[in-house]
Design an enzyme around this catalytic site. Structure first.
Site, mmCIF file in Angstrom:
data_model
loop_
_atom_site.group_PDB
_atom_site.id
_atom_site.type_symbol
_atom_site.label_atom_id
_atom_site.label_comp_id
_atom_site.label_asym_id
_atom_site.label_seq_id
_atom_site.Cartn_x
_atom_site.Cartn_y
_atom_site.Cartn_z
ATOM 1 N N SER A 51 -11.307 -33.273 24.414
ATOM 2 C CA SER A 51 -12.111 -32.512 23.446
ATOM 3 C C SER A 51 -11.214 -31.885 22.389
ATOM 4 C CB SER A 51 -12.958 -31.444 24.146
ATOM 5 O OG SER A 51 -12.133 -30.513 24.798
ATOM 6 N N GLU A 76 -11.586 -32.745 33.741
ATOM 7 C CA GLU A 76 -13.031 -32.740 33.494
ATOM 8 C C GLU A 76 -13.776 -33.051 34.776
ATOM 9 O OE1 GLU A 76 -14.196 -31.687 30.731
ATOM 10 O OE2 GLU A 76 -12.471 -31.843 29.399
ATOM 11 N N LEU A 141 -3.281 -29.117 25.355
ATOM 12 C CA LEU A 141 -3.972 -28.460 26.472
ATOM 13 C C LEU A 141 -4.423 -27.069 26.041
ATOM 14 C CD1 LEU A 141 -1.651 -29.137 29.552
ATOM 15 C CD2 LEU A 141 -3.626 -30.466 28.790
ATOM 16 N N TYR A 227 -2.065 -21.655 16.250
ATOM 17 C CA TYR A 227 -2.870 -20.901 15.293
ATOM 18 C C TYR A 227 -2.106 -19.639 14.910
ATOM 19 C CZ TYR A 227 -6.709 -18.590 12.981
ATOM 20 O OH TYR A 227 -7.472 -17.972 12.027
ATOM 21 N N TYR A 237 -5.075 -11.801 17.445
ATOM 22 C CA TYR A 237 -4.491 -13.111 17.740
ATOM 23 C C TYR A 237 -2.962 -13.123 17.612
ATOM 24 C CZ TYR A 237 -4.257 -18.024 18.701
ATOM 25 O OH TYR A 237 -3.962 -19.216 19.323
ATOM 26 N N LEU A 275 -11.417 -22.970 14.425
ATOM 27 C CA LEU A 275 -12.580 -23.835 14.623
ATOM 28 C C LEU A 275 -13.323 -23.484 15.895
ATOM 29 C CD1 LEU A 275 -11.166 -27.290 13.608
ATOM 30 C CD2 LEU A 275 -13.130 -26.133 12.631
ATOM 31 N N THR A 277 -14.308 -24.478 19.283
ATOM 32 C CA THR A 277 -14.047 -25.434 20.361
ATOM 33 C C THR A 277 -14.387 -24.719 21.668
ATOM 34 O OG1 THR A 277 -11.759 -24.769 20.776
ATOM 35 C CG2 THR A 277 -12.088 -26.488 19.128
#
Ligand code: NAD
Ligand code: NA
Length: 399
Positions: A51, A76, A141, A227, A237, A275, A277
């Site tokens: 993903s 998963e 990951l 990020y 962050y 984004l 996710t």
């Protein structure tokens, strides 16, 4: 059974297999008509392939010009009496189907990427399926836990600040509401544990393991995703536990770059855009920023999703005749459009006025929610959400 969306807080508890198929196809269609990747790697290992940025990296390399063969590792869940399984499970399956239709090798390994067993399995598959070498290792990951290989106990990451506590509105996707929440100050132990889980140590250990097994091709490269964000989000962050982990990852890239030089290779970090996710919805007090950012970037025509970010990374920044495009810290800045001064000025204006009552108007809540639903295979036109799907038919699909 008819598969319906089930959301608890910010977690999706169901996924629609055929919506996931649609999501994969939509990304493939995008890269096929985008500027192609020229001179890209042909044999790729993607850690975190099911993903987000990892899946988008895999799709970009397979269908966006490089025509790569890939191995994808992910964690998963398949279908069982307990449920239909996770979105990433189906993304793996339908990606592989499409890749094989296009004549490409696409091997999925579902298991714990931190474990020695999965490392061993990957090396075997590189030898059996990819002729013994990879040219690129993508490290994508995202997880909250990592087992300590010495003790078997879990390190757990936390999302906290390292300065004073921050109060900010946090989204609940189940109730479509914003509620005040306090992001607490992390202890030294919590910072250290988050660095263990989300920093660069496991990335370095993977590269070392692959190098010792002799499966890194001459000139092999590796990339991990980071990020940074604008100053308004630093307390939660960049100056928080996740930012510390990313700083560790940036330092790891320098170490790995030095090591890979011996085989003519390189290591990079690409700093990406904020984004929606599966991982990012957990970041408290971050939502007002994303909602405002999406609104502004869509108005400006500069909004990108994972697939647009990854196709642009690999066609314009990573493989270029003149060498990769980096800043003075050797970071590849895919957050350039996000951090544009005028974009940030408009975002700050919107954020200043945003409240729990008006966030769906002032921010792009509809777009955010749509992205979240699509991550789990819901909200696509062209998928019959009323169809009756049997567990047996899902169990017949193998990764
Ligand atoms: P994601 O949740 O979409 O993907 C995470 C992947 O890791 C999945 O394939 C999952 O199966 C896999 N995974 C998790 N634990 C695993 C384990 N133990 N073993 C094997 N596989 C495992 O996350 P994402 O948002 O694409 O994040 C990827 C990277 O990009 C992270 O480093 C993240 O910090 C970074 N990033 C994210 C954003 C954002 O806004 N989402 C922005 C910039 C950078
Ligand atoms: Na990923």
């Amino acid at each position: 059974m008819i598969i319906e969306p089930v959301i608890k807080g910010v977690v999706a508890r169901s996924a629609h297999p055929y919506g996931c198929q649609q999501a994969v196809r939509k990304q493939i269609d995008y890269v096929k008509q985008a500027n192609p990747i020229v001179g890209g790697a042909k044999r790729i290992l993607v850690l975190g392939a099911s993903s987000g940025f990892g899946l988008a990296s895999r799709i970009a390399h397979t269908f966006g010009g490089a025509e790569a063969d890939t191995i994808g590792v992910s964690f998963e869940r398949g279908p069982s009496e307990k449920g239909v399984g996770s979105a990433g499970w189906y993304n793996n399956i339908f990606f592989k189907q499409e890749a094989e239709k296009a004549g490409r090798i696409a091997t999925n390994i579902v298991g714990d990427a931190f474990s020695p067993q999965v490392r061993q399995q990957v090396i075997e598959v590189i030898n059996n399926d990819l002729g013994g070498k990879v040219d690129l290792v993508v490290y994508s990951l995202a997880t909250g836990v990592r087992p300590n290989p010495e003790t078997g106990e879990m390190w757990r990451s936390v999302i906290k600040t390292t300065g004073n506590p921050v109060v900010g509105p946090t989204l609940n996707l189940e109730t479509d509401s914003l509620a005040e929440m306090t992001v607490e100050t992390a202890t030294e132990q919590e910072i250290a544990d988050t660095v263990k889980v989300m920093g660069g140590e496991d990335w370095a250990s993977w590269i070392q393991c692959l190098s010792e097994a002799g499966v890194l091709a001459q000139g092999c490269r590796t990339v991990a995703y980071s990020y940074i964000g604008p100053e308004v989000t630093y307390p939660i962050y960049h100056h928080g536990t996740l930012g510390r982990a990313k700083e560790h990852m940036h330092n790891t890239a320098e170490t790995l770059n030095g090591q890979l030089a011996a085989i003519g290779g390189q290591a990079h970090v690409a700093v990406c855009k904020a984004l929606v996710t599966k991982a990012s919805v957990f970041i408290p007090a971050f939502t007002p920023y994303i909602l405002a950012l999406f609104k502004v970037m869509k108005q400006n025509g500069t909004h990108e999703g994972c697939i647009e970010q990854m196709q642009r990374l690999f066609n314009a920044r990573f493989y270029t005749a003149g060498g990769e495009v980096t800043d003075e810290q050797r970071l590849i800045r895919m957050d350039d459009w996000e951090l544009d001064q005028e974009v940030q000025r408009q975002v700050s204006e919107i954020m200043a006025d945003m409240t729990a009552d008006n966030f769906t108007d002032l921010g792009d809540y509809a777009g955010y929610k749509q992205d979240f639903m699509e991550l789990n295979g819901f909200g696509f036109t062209g998928v019959d959400y009323q169809q009756d799907i049997s567990l047996e038919s899902l169990q017949a699909l193998q990764p």
